[in-house]
Design an enzyme around this catalytic site. Structure first.
Site, PDB file in Angstrom:
ATOM      1  CG  HIS A  34      -1.926   1.098   1.227  1.00 45.10           C
ATOM      2  ND1 HIS A  34      -3.078   1.083   0.468  1.00 45.10           N
ATOM      3  CD2 HIS A  34      -1.941   2.275   1.904  1.00 45.10           C
ATOM      4  CE1 HIS A  34      -3.765   2.197   0.690  1.00 45.10           C
ATOM      5  NE2 HIS A  34      -3.088   2.944   1.553  1.00 45.10           N
ATOM      6  CG  HIS A  68      -4.731   5.885  -0.408  1.00 44.04           C
ATOM      7  ND1 HIS A  68      -4.793   5.821   0.970  1.00 44.04           N
ATOM      8  CD2 HIS A  68      -5.708   6.755  -0.784  1.00 44.04           C
ATOM      9  CE1 HIS A  68      -5.758   6.624   1.402  1.00 44.04           C
ATOM     10  NE2 HIS A  68      -6.312   7.202   0.369  1.00 44.04           N
ATOM     11  CG  PHE A 145      -0.949  12.700   9.922  1.00 40.21           C
ATOM     12  CD1 PHE A 145       0.325  13.230   9.759  1.00 40.21           C
ATOM     13  CD2 PHE A 145      -2.040  13.540   9.765  1.00 40.21           C
ATOM     14  CE1 PHE A 145       0.495  14.575   9.461  1.00 40.21           C
ATOM     15  CE2 PHE A 145      -1.876  14.890   9.466  1.00 40.21           C
ATOM     16  CZ  PHE A 145      -0.600  15.408   9.312  1.00 40.21           C
ATOM     17  N   GLY A 147      -0.806   5.817  12.195  1.00 41.61           N
ATOM     18  CA  GLY A 147      -0.822   5.708  13.650  1.00 41.61           C
ATOM     19  C   GLY A 147      -2.046   6.267  14.356  1.00 41.61           C
ATOM     20  CG  ASP A 177      -5.721   3.248   4.474  1.00 44.86           C
ATOM     21  OD1 ASP A 177      -4.980   3.044   5.456  1.00 44.86           O
ATOM     22  OD2 ASP A 177      -5.401   3.956   3.504  1.00 44.86           O
ATOM     23  N   GLY A 178      -6.709   2.374   7.943  1.00 46.24           N
ATOM     24  CA  GLY A 178      -6.580   3.241   9.113  1.00 46.24           C
ATOM     25  C   GLY A 178      -6.869   2.537  10.415  1.00 46.24           C
ATOM     26  CB  SER A 200       1.377   2.219  13.120  1.00 47.70           C
ATOM     27  OG  SER A 200      -0.029   2.254  13.181  1.00 47.70           O
TER      28      SER A 200
HETATM   29  C1  DX5 Z   1      -3.548   7.497   6.127  1.00 52.14           C
HETATM   30  C2  DX5 Z   1      -3.049   6.461   5.137  1.00 52.14           C
HETATM   31  C3  DX5 Z   1      -2.917   5.093   5.694  1.00 52.14           C
HETATM   32  C4  DX5 Z   1      -1.963   4.976   6.847  1.00 52.14           C
HETATM   33  C5  DX5 Z   1      -2.481   3.898   7.725  1.00 52.14           C
HETATM   34  O1  DX5 Z   1      -3.846   8.660   5.452  1.00 52.14           O
HETATM   35  O2  DX5 Z   1      -3.922   6.380   4.030  1.00 52.14           O
HETATM   36  O3  DX5 Z   1      -2.628   4.144   4.679  1.00 52.14           O
HETATM   37  O4  DX5 Z   1      -0.654   4.670   6.481  1.00 52.14           O
HETATM   38  O5  DX5 Z   1      -1.680   3.852   8.855  1.00 52.14           O
HETATM   39  P1  DX5 Z   1      -2.115   3.065  10.147  1.00 52.14           P
HETATM   40  O6  DX5 Z   1      -2.337   1.628   9.773  1.00 52.14           O
HETATM   41  O7  DX5 Z   1      -0.964   3.279  11.073  1.00 52.14           O
HETATM   42  O8  DX5 Z   1      -3.416   3.698  10.644  1.00 52.14           O
HETATM   43 ZN    ZN Z   2      -3.649   4.689   2.585  1.00 49.65          ZN
END
Ligand code: DX5
Ligand code: ZN
Length: 228
Positions: A34, A68, A145, A147, A177-178, A200
């Site tokens: 991703h 993405h 972001f 995390g 996602d997230g 994360s």
């Molecule tokens: C956020 C991104 C995600 C992010 C997910 O804008 O699109 O892909 O890297 O990170 P985690 O899994 O840490 O929430």
């Molecule tokens: Zn993403």
């Protein structure tokens, strides 16, 4: 082999060793890379572009790369990512003036296409373009972001999206996602997701004995998914 795809978000990888990090997560059993593209305009952060995607391909990455796009506008950059070796390209409907055209452009460039829905964005955008999407991506955090914590209302939205996809009869992935971690991935799968982005959750879970392997965390996710 389950039909669930695990897609580590390289946003949480060590960028100074990116090729090696991608090799390691794929060797640990992940399916898809991703690739989060941010422009400090559509979202308040700045990350990576087509050059880095191309560099991963030249490094020897053969796994699908899931681009993405968190950029505005989207059309200018789509062919560049296709040339750089993207497999999927997804974008946020609010960031395109002509959603149908952008989806067609992605497919005409030889990639799988998808729409991304922010937490408060309704699924209505899908209604007249179901035949043009290969993946529906629901954001379970506000984009920008890694995390952040999973927003619980996304579970209900996943169930709605699953029903829309099943009723349509089209072969469409439902990606989340997230905030996806070992302790919530099963619940997310039960709500209908079949493609799981985790940044994360995976890169933060390197094996203590060998920080370059992600085997344990990925196996724990697979074990959770096997219960669904
Ligand atoms: C956020 C991104 C995600 C992010 C997910 O804008 O699109 O892909 O890297 O990170 P985690 O899994 O840490 O929430
Ligand atoms: Zn993403």
């Amino acid at each position: 082999m389950s039909d669930f795809l695990i897609a580590p978000s390289i946003l949480s990888a060590d960028f100074a060793r990116l090729g090696e990090e991608v090799d390691n997560v794929i060797a640990s059993g992940c399916d898809v890379v991703h690739f989060d593209v941010m422009d400090n305009h559509y979202v308040p952060n700045l990350t990576i572009g087509p050059l880095v995607c191309d560099a991963l391909r030249k490094h020897g990455v053969t796994a699908d790369i899931d681009v993405h796009l968190m950029v505005e506008p989207v059309d200018r950059i789509i062919p560049d990512f296709a040339k750089a070796g993207a497999s999927y390209i997804t974008f946020h409907p609010e960031a395109s003036g002509h959603i149908d055209r952008s989806l067609s452009l992605i497919r005409d460039s030889g990639c799988k296409s998808g729409l991304v829905f922010n937490p408060a964005t309704p699924l209505d955008y899908l209604k007249y373009v179901m035949d043009k999407v290969d993946v529906v991506l629901l954001m379970s955090v506000n984009p920008g972001f890694g995390g952040q914590s999973f927003i619980p209302a996304t579970l209900e939205k996943l169930r709605e999206a699953r029903k829309i996809i099943d009723d349509s009869g089209y072969d469409i992935r439902l990606e989340i996602d997230g905030g996806v971690k070992v302790d919530n991935i099963a619940e997310i799968a039960r709500a209908g997701a079949d493609m799981f982005v985790s940044g994360s959750g995976i890169f933060g879970g390197a094996n203590d004995a060998d920080p370059n392997t992600y085997d344990t965390i990925v196996q724990q996710m697979r074990d959770e998914l096997a219960k669904v």
